[in-house]
Scaffold this motif. Structure first.
Motif, PDB file in Angstrom:
ATOM      1  N   ILE A   1      -5.359  -9.678  -0.440  1.00 27.29           N
ATOM      2  CA  ILE A   1      -4.071 -10.064   0.267  1.00 27.29           C
ATOM      3  C   ILE A   1      -3.797 -11.313   0.585  1.00 27.29           C
ATOM      4  O   ILE A   1      -3.016 -12.143   0.202  1.00 27.29           O
ATOM      5  N   LYS A   2      -5.097 -12.188   0.920  1.00 27.12           N
ATOM      6  CA  LYS A   2      -5.127 -13.757   1.183  1.00 27.12           C
ATOM      7  C   LYS A   2      -4.753 -14.412  -0.074  1.00 27.12           C
ATOM      8  O   LYS A   2      -4.127 -15.302  -0.305  1.00 27.12           O
TER       9      LYS A   2
ATOM     10  N   ALA B   1       0.634  -1.257   0.161  1.00 27.04           N
ATOM     11  CA  ALA B   1      -0.010   0.001   0.102  1.00 27.04           C
ATOM     12  C   ALA B   1       0.752   1.170   0.214  1.00 27.04           C
ATOM     13  O   ALA B   1       1.922   1.439   0.693  1.00 27.04           O
ATOM     14  N   LEU B   2       0.413   2.198  -0.783  1.00 31.49           N
ATOM     15  CA  LEU B   2       1.207   3.587  -0.926  1.00 31.49           C
ATOM     16  C   LEU B   2       0.321   4.731  -0.576  1.00 31.49           C
ATOM     17  O   LEU B   2      -0.899   4.538  -1.165  1.00 31.49           O
TER      18      LEU B   2
ATOM     19  N   ASN C   1       3.575  -3.749   5.064  1.00 28.19           N
ATOM     20  CA  ASN C   1       4.032  -3.674   3.678  1.00 28.19           C
ATOM     21  C   ASN C   1       3.333  -2.428   3.145  1.00 28.19           C
ATOM     22  O   ASN C   1       2.392  -2.574   2.252  1.00 28.19           O
ATOM     23  N   PHE C   2       3.965  -1.351   3.619  1.00 26.10           N
ATOM     24  CA  PHE C   2       3.076  -0.070   3.079  1.00 26.10           C
ATOM     25  C   PHE C   2       4.387   1.178   2.956  1.00 26.10           C
ATOM     26  O   PHE C   2       5.440   0.968   3.755  1.00 26.10           O
TER      27      PHE C   2
ATOM     28  N   GLU D   1      -2.168   0.398   7.700  1.00 26.15           N
ATOM     29  CA  GLU D   1      -1.009  -0.296   7.727  1.00 26.15           C
ATOM     30  C   GLU D   1      -0.957  -1.528   8.419  1.00 26.15           C
ATOM     31  O   GLU D   1      -0.211  -2.581   8.024  1.00 26.15           O
ATOM     32  N   LYS D   2      -1.965  -1.936   9.332  1.00 25.86           N
ATOM     33  CA  LYS D   2      -2.193  -3.083  10.193  1.00 25.86           C
ATOM     34  C   LYS D   2      -2.396  -4.255   9.027  1.00 25.86           C
ATOM     35  O   LYS D   2      -2.043  -5.539   9.094  1.00 25.86           O
ATOM     36  N   ILE D   3      -3.463  -4.032   8.179  1.00 26.80           N
ATOM     37  CA  ILE D   3      -3.867  -4.668   7.204  1.00 26.80           C
ATOM     38  C   ILE D   3      -2.987  -5.516   6.340  1.00 26.80           C
ATOM     39  O   ILE D   3      -2.871  -6.500   5.909  1.00 26.80           O
TER      40      ILE D   3
END
Length: 321
Positions: A91-92, A20-21, A123-124, A117-119
Motif C-alpha cells: 500500500i505504501k 480490498a474485496l 478502501n474496501f 479494513e483498517k489497513i
C-alpha cells in the motif's frame, strides 16, 4: 463499504489505487475486481493466484516502473490471510505512485475483516449473497453491461431461474452473447439449462454407470467448473448423510436427517442411491472433488475441459471399484 457504495464509486471520477474485496459472495468479488481493473486502465498486470503468492516477487513487480504502460496493476487472489507488514508495504508503494494499483481479493467467505479494513483505510468492499432474485438480476445486468450485452430484464430473470439461481452459471451463459442483444426467446432457444431435474437425471445416470458422453459434453461446454463440482459435492454429501445416519441409528429417518420428508418416490430413490456407495468410496469421492476444486482455483493455466473430463473418469473408476 458495501456493493452499492462501490458501484457509486466506480461511476465517479475518483478511484483509490489500493483496494480490498472480500465477503460471502465470490461471484461479486470477481465481478467488481474486473470493473476496478477496467476503470484503472492499464496494459500491464500481474495476477497472483492463491499459493503462488511470494512477497519478494510481488514487491519487486509493483515497486519498479513499468516498461510497457504508464500504469501497472498488482492483483492478488487468496484464501489465506496475508502478513500485515506485506500489505502495508504494498500500500505504501501505491501511495507514493498513483499510477500503480494494488487489488487484494480475499476468497474465504469469512465474517467481518476488521483488521483488513483498517489497513486499507476504508478502501474496501464487503459482499453478501443476493437477498432475492431482484438483487441477483441487478448483478447480472452489471455483468451484461461489462460484456456489452443488451439484455431485457425478463431474459435475465429467466436465465436466473433456469440455472437454479447460480450466478456463476448465468454469467457463463451471458458470455456467449457478448456484443449482442438478448430477450426471453433467446434464452429459451440457446441456453441449455442445468435445472435441478436435469442434474438429478445426469447424477442418476452416473451412479448407474450409463453412457454420459453427450450429457457431459453439454455441461462442460456451457457451465462453470466450480459450480459443477459444488453440485456434485452437495449430491454426494446428501447421500453420505443418509448412510451415516443409518450406520448410527440402524434406520433411515428423512425428517431427522434433512428436516423434512421427501415424497415417497424421491425418498426411495435417495435411499437406493445412498447405499449403492460404500463408506470407503465416499471418502475417495470427497477427496477427489475437494482436490479438483483446489486445482481449478489455484492453477490459472490449467486446461479446464480436459481436467474436468479426467475428474469424471476418476469418479467413474471410484464408483465401479
Amino acid at each position: 463499504m458495501y456493493r452499492k457504495d462501490l458501484q457509486r464509486l466506480l461511476g465517479g471520477d475518483y478511484l483509490p489505487n489500493f483496494f480490498a474485496l472480500y465477503g460471502a459472495d465470490n461471484f461479486q468479488i470477481e465481478l467488481f475486481a474486473n470493473s476496478i481493473k477496467d476503470k484503472f486502465k492499464s496494459d500491464e498486470i500481474l495476477s497472483v493466484y492463491f499459493d503462488e503468492y511470494d512477497y519478494e516477487t510481488v514487491h519487486n513487480y509493483i515497486s519498479h516502473s513499468s516498461l510497457f504502460s504508464d500504469k501497472k496493476i498488482l492483483e492478488i487472489k487468496t484464501s489465506k490471510k496475508l502478513p500485515k507488514k506485506d500489505i502495508e508495504n504494498l500500500i505504501k508503494i501505491c501511495k507514493q505512485d498513483k499510477d500503480k494499483l494494488f487489488l487484494l481479493e480475499l476468497y474465504d467467505e469469512a465474517s467481518k475483516q476488521t483488521e483488513l479494513e483498517k489497513i486499507f483505510e476504508n478502501n474496501f468492499a464487503r459482499f453478501f449473497k443476493p437477498a432475492n432474485a431482484k438483487e441477483a438480476v441487478e448483478l447480472l445486468s452489471l455483468k451484461a453491461k461489462i460484456e456489452n450485452i443488451k439484455a431485457t430484464q425478463n431474459a435475465l430473470y429467466l436465465l436466473y431461474e433456469n440455472f437454479d439461481e447460480n450466478l456463476y452459471l448465468c454469467a457463463a451463459e451471458l458470455n456467449k452473447f457478448k456484443n449482442l442483444s438478448i430477450d426471453e426467446n433467446t434464452v429459451k432457444e440457446h441456453c441449455f439449462s442445468l435445472s435441478v431435474s436435469s442434474f438429478d437425471s445426469f447424477f442418476e445416470k452416473m451412479l448407474q454407470d450409463k453412457d454420459l458422453a453427450s450429457d457431459l459434453e453439454k455441461i462442460i461446454e456451457n457451465f462453470n467448473e466450480i459450480a459443477l463440482i459444488s453440485a456434485l459435492n452437495s449430491n454426494f454429501y446428501r447421500l453420505f448423510k443418509i448412510v451415516l445416519y443409518a450406520k448410527i441409528n440402524g434406520k433411515v429417518d428423512f425428517k431427522d436427517i434433512f428436516g423434512y420428508t421427501p415424497p415417497p418416490q424421491v425418498a426411495n430413490t435417495l435411499q437406493n442411491q445412498a447405499f449403492m456407495i460404500r463408506l470407503s468410496q465416499y471418502k475417495e469421492i470427497f477427496f477427489l472433488l475437494l482436490n479438483s476444486e483446489y486445482e481449478l482455483k489455484t492453477k490459472a493455466k490449467l486446461s479446464k475441459k480436459e481436467f474436468v473430463i479426467a475428474m469424471f473418469l476418476n469418479l467413474k473408476k471410484i464408483l465401479k471399484a
